[in-house]
Design a protein around this motif. Structure first.
Motif, PDB file in Angstrom:
ATOM      1  N   LEU A 206     -16.016  -2.261  -3.282  1.00  0.00           N
ATOM      2  CA  LEU A 206     -15.219  -2.014  -2.079  1.00  0.00           C
ATOM      3  C   LEU A 206     -14.475  -3.288  -1.701  1.00  0.00           C
ATOM      4  CD1 LEU A 206     -14.967   0.448  -0.075  1.00  0.00           C
ATOM      5  CD2 LEU A 206     -16.451  -0.864   1.432  1.00  0.00           C
ATOM      6  N   PRO A 207     -13.146  -3.246  -1.591  1.00  0.00           N
ATOM      7  CA  PRO A 207     -12.402  -4.481  -1.288  1.00  0.00           C
ATOM      8  C   PRO A 207     -12.703  -4.985   0.125  1.00  0.00           C
ATOM      9  CG  PRO A 207     -10.930  -2.564  -1.242  1.00  0.00           C
ATOM     10  CD  PRO A 207     -12.246  -2.082  -1.760  1.00  0.00           C
ATOM     11  N   GLN A 208     -12.768  -6.286   0.265  1.00  0.00           N
ATOM     12  CA  GLN A 208     -13.027  -6.908   1.559  1.00  0.00           C
ATOM     13  C   GLN A 208     -11.731  -7.004   2.367  1.00  0.00           C
ATOM     14  OE1 GLN A 208     -15.936  -7.855   3.085  1.00  0.00           O
ATOM     15  NE2 GLN A 208     -14.604  -8.170   4.847  1.00  0.00           N
TER      16      GLN A 208
ATOM     17  N   TYR B 101       0.791  -1.226   0.000  1.00  0.00           N
ATOM     18  CA  TYR B 101       0.000   0.000   0.000  1.00  0.00           C
ATOM     19  C   TYR B 101       0.829   1.285   0.000  1.00  0.00           C
ATOM     20  CZ  TYR B 101      -4.149  -2.778   1.132  1.00  0.00           C
ATOM     21  OH  TYR B 101      -5.189  -3.663   1.095  1.00  0.00           O
ATOM     22  N   ARG B 102       2.152   1.171   0.065  1.00  0.00           N
ATOM     23  CA  ARG B 102       2.981   2.364   0.301  1.00  0.00           C
ATOM     24  C   ARG B 102       2.705   3.493  -0.685  1.00  0.00           C
ATOM     25  NH1 ARG B 102       8.076   0.272  -0.437  1.00  0.00           N
ATOM     26  NH2 ARG B 102       8.099  -0.482   1.719  1.00  0.00           N
ATOM     27  N   ARG B 103       2.689   3.189  -1.967  1.00  0.00           N
ATOM     28  CA  ARG B 103       2.527   4.245  -2.970  1.00  0.00           C
ATOM     29  C   ARG B 103       1.179   4.947  -2.833  1.00  0.00           C
ATOM     30  NH1 ARG B 103       3.351   4.082  -9.552  1.00  0.00           N
ATOM     31  NH2 ARG B 103       1.771   5.623 -10.057  1.00  0.00           N
ATOM     32  N   ARG B 104       0.088   4.161  -2.747  1.00  0.00           N
ATOM     33  CA  ARG B 104      -1.224   4.806  -2.671  1.00  0.00           C
ATOM     34  C   ARG B 104      -1.406   5.554  -1.352  1.00  0.00           C
ATOM     35  NH1 ARG B 104      -5.453   0.197  -3.750  1.00  0.00           N
ATOM     36  NH2 ARG B 104      -4.023  -0.026  -5.520  1.00  0.00           N
ATOM     37  N   THR B 105      -0.763   5.094  -0.280  1.00  0.00           N
ATOM     38  CA  THR B 105      -0.847   5.798   0.998  1.00  0.00           C
ATOM     39  C   THR B 105      -0.218   7.178   0.887  1.00  0.00           C
ATOM     40  OG1 THR B 105      -0.820   3.754   2.307  1.00  0.00           O
ATOM     41  CG2 THR B 105      -0.155   5.781   3.420  1.00  0.00           C
ATOM     42  N   TRP B 106       0.975   7.258   0.339  1.00  0.00           N
ATOM     43  CA  TRP B 106       1.675   8.554   0.283  1.00  0.00           C
ATOM     44  C   TRP B 106       1.066   9.496  -0.754  1.00  0.00           C
ATOM     45  CZ3 TRP B 106       3.821   9.861   4.400  1.00  0.00           C
ATOM     46  CH2 TRP B 106       4.546   8.955   5.185  1.00  0.00           C
TER      47      TRP B 106
ATOM     48  N   PHE C 285      -8.279   0.574   0.075  1.00  0.00           N
ATOM     49  CA  PHE C 285      -7.707  -0.235   1.157  1.00  0.00           C
ATOM     50  C   PHE C 285      -8.689  -1.317   1.597  1.00  0.00           C
ATOM     51  CE2 PHE C 285      -5.816   3.968   1.322  1.00  0.00           C
ATOM     52  CZ  PHE C 285      -4.458   3.690   1.416  1.00  0.00           C
ATOM     53  N   GLU C 286      -8.150  -2.453   2.035  1.00  0.00           N
ATOM     54  CA  GLU C 286      -8.978  -3.547   2.526  1.00  0.00           C
ATOM     55  C   GLU C 286      -9.530  -3.226   3.915  1.00  0.00           C
ATOM     56  OE1 GLU C 286      -7.369  -7.662   1.476  1.00  0.00           O
ATOM     57  OE2 GLU C 286      -5.631  -6.373   1.104  1.00  0.00           O
ATOM     58  N   THR C 287     -10.562  -3.972   4.327  1.00  0.00           N
ATOM     59  CA  THR C 287     -11.300  -3.669   5.544  1.00  0.00           C
ATOM     60  C   THR C 287     -10.417  -3.663   6.780  1.00  0.00           C
ATOM     61  OG1 THR C 287     -13.263  -4.681   4.557  1.00  0.00           O
ATOM     62  CG2 THR C 287     -13.285  -4.357   6.952  1.00  0.00           C
ATOM     63  N   ARG C 288      -9.492  -4.606   6.886  1.00  0.00           N
ATOM     64  CA  ARG C 288      -8.707  -4.751   8.115  1.00  0.00           C
ATOM     65  C   ARG C 288      -7.788  -3.559   8.380  1.00  0.00           C
ATOM     66  NH1 ARG C 288      -6.175  -7.809   4.305  1.00  0.00           N
ATOM     67  NH2 ARG C 288      -3.930  -7.463   4.035  1.00  0.00           N
ATOM     68  N   VAL C 289      -7.512  -2.727   7.336  1.00  0.00           N
ATOM     69  CA  VAL C 289      -6.629  -1.573   7.521  1.00  0.00           C
ATOM     70  C   VAL C 289      -7.304  -0.269   7.106  1.00  0.00           C
ATOM     71  CG1 VAL C 289      -4.545  -2.958   7.164  1.00  0.00           C
ATOM     72  CG2 VAL C 289      -5.581  -1.788   5.203  1.00  0.00           C
ATOM     73  N   ARG C 290      -8.583  -0.333   6.736  1.00  0.00           N
ATOM     74  CA  ARG C 290      -9.234   0.821   6.092  1.00  0.00           C
ATOM     75  C   ARG C 290      -9.296   2.050   7.004  1.00  0.00           C
ATOM     76  NH1 ARG C 290     -13.634  -1.594   4.128  1.00  0.00           N
ATOM     77  NH2 ARG C 290     -12.574  -1.968   2.143  1.00  0.00           N
TER      78      ARG C 290
END
Length: 432
Positions: free
Chosen positions: A430-432, A233-238, A364-369
């Motif tokens: 929406l990703p699970q 997820y690094r790129r989309r996070t920043w 982002f997936e649910t566990r980290v959304r």
């Protein structure tokens, strides 16, 4: 004709919302409304509050000192917003609704306590802690609606949710027009603590989204903050952090200084102080209505042309309208009417925040959304705090607020070059 018929049929056959989804939305919306009201109360009462509190703190209440102290206190508030990323991991671990209620309770209590401040230091502490609560509300409300609402309705749900923040602006302006004018700035802060009980009662009775409940066992073992900064997820996070930073800088540069600018222009036009304050309230109301319209117009546009192109349209609109309002109209001999006209345009494109309520959960997936949403918004607030401090210093040194605020339009131009690096999620579930 057939496409119009199909679209109408699709609208009629949307998945119905159950009682928990409806109650949860209104609880989140009410919290977001109160959040917006609380945030803008400070902008509206900035001058009268600091005019009273600065002498109690050993400083003269000159326009320059009021501007500098206001920027410092707002920077502290934004730092509190930045620290609100702590709510994200809590929500991923313990659930959305109860943690959301905790954020609302925090900002309600400390908004009310702001009414008791005897000096700028006490006001700064109260606003800082209120900021920690306020900052978590958007991330958790946006995450809840995205997960709780059906796939065919959650995009418009994001637009509806975002209107709450600007309805709060409108509510703050209405309160300032009535309560603030007659009872002063302390009464304004007290109003921010009263209606929040309703939102908390609603949220405590709402079920957790099914998507989160399915991943609850994984949440115990996961480390969401490490994951969103890891390779996946690094790129989309920043990239999301950068885009949200730009939106936050532009929103607060315009919104915080808008009442002061209107008061200056109204005074220059010959209005008395009470008349100028009322005019600032009217202008804020128009700004809020325009932003609500911008929020509602955004989801259909994002579905038609995509998330990235929609954000580019809104960012370009923000750049032009900030320059038009603060760089041009503010300096006209009779600039009040043109300035307010540009504020309406600025308000519409300020609805760009609705895109993040729609777009971030899709990335982002649910566990980290919730952690991702809270982290990205918090990062922007930290940077926004620094920019706001620099902006206050520029206003002090240049002896004008128009040009420094107008310069913030540059960040939206920079944003146009960052948008291509973000993922396009139009048409994805929406990703699970």
């Amino acid at each position: 004709m057939n496409s119009l018929t199909d679209r109408a049929a699709g609208a009629r056959h949307r998945t119905p919302l159950n009682r928990s989804q409806i109650a949860g939305f209104w609880g989140a919306w009410a919290g977001w409304t109160l959040d917006g009201m609380d945030s803008f109360i400070y902008a509206l009462v900035l001058t009268p509050a600091l005019t009273e509190l600065l002498p109690n703190s050993g400083y003269a209440a000159t326009p320059a000192n009021v501007g500098l102290a206001g920027s410092i206190l707002f920077a502290l508030f934004l730092v509190g917003w930045g620290l609100s990323f702590i709510w994200g991991p809590l929500a991923d671990r313990f659930g959305r609704t109860k943690v959301l209620a905790g954020t609302i309770l925090t900002f309600a209590i400390f908004t009310g306590l702001s009414a008791t401040a005897h000096n700028v230091w006490e006001l700064g502490i109260y606003r800082f802690i209120a900021g920690v609560g306020i900052g978590g509300e958007w991330a958790l409300a946006g995450t809840y609606v995205a997960e709780a609402w059906p796939e065919d309705r959650r995009k418009m749900g994001a637009g509806y949710l975002q209107t709450g923040y600007y309805a709060g602006f409108f509510l703050a302006a209405a309160l300032n027009y009535t309560v603030g004018v007659h009872y002063g700035w302390r009464a304004m802060f007290l109003t921010g603590a009263v209606p929040v009980v309703c939102a908390i009662l609603i949220l405590l009775r709402v079920k957790e989204p099914e998507k989160w409940s399915k991943t609850e066992a994984q949440a115990v073992r996961s480390k969401p903050l490490r994951e969103i900064l890891g390779p996946t997820y690094r790129r989309r996070t920043w990239v999301a952090c950068a885009l949200l930073t730009i939106a936050i800088i532009g929103l607060w540069a315009g919104a915080v200084y808008e009442p002061s600018a209107v008061i200056q222009l109204a005074t220059r036009a010959g209005m008395t102080k009470p008349e100028a304050i009322k005019m600032a309230s009217i202008a804020t109301g128009l700004l809020s209505i325009a932003t609500i319209i911008g929020c509602l117009a955004l989801p259909p546009l994002a579905e038609r042309i995509g998330r990235k192109k929609t954000l580019a349209v809104y960012f370009a609109g923000m750049a032009v309208s900030i320059v038009g309002a603060f760089g041009w109209a503010f300096y006209l001999p009779n600039g009040l009417a043109p300035f307010i006209a540009w504020l309406v345009v600025l308000g519409f494109f300020g609805g760009n925040f609705a895109l993040f309520s729609l777009w971030l959960p899709e990335q982002f997936e649910t566990r980290v959304r919730a952690t991702a949403f809270a982290f990205c918004t918090s990062f922007g607030r930290f940077v926004g705090a620094g920019v706001n401090f620099l902006l206050g210093a520029a206003v002090l040194n240049m002896h004008t607020l128009g040009v420094p605020v107008a310069i913030t339009a540059v960040v939206f131009v920079i944003g146009l070059f960052i948008i291509p690096f973000a993922p396009e999620t139009r048409g994805e579930v929406l990703p699970q």
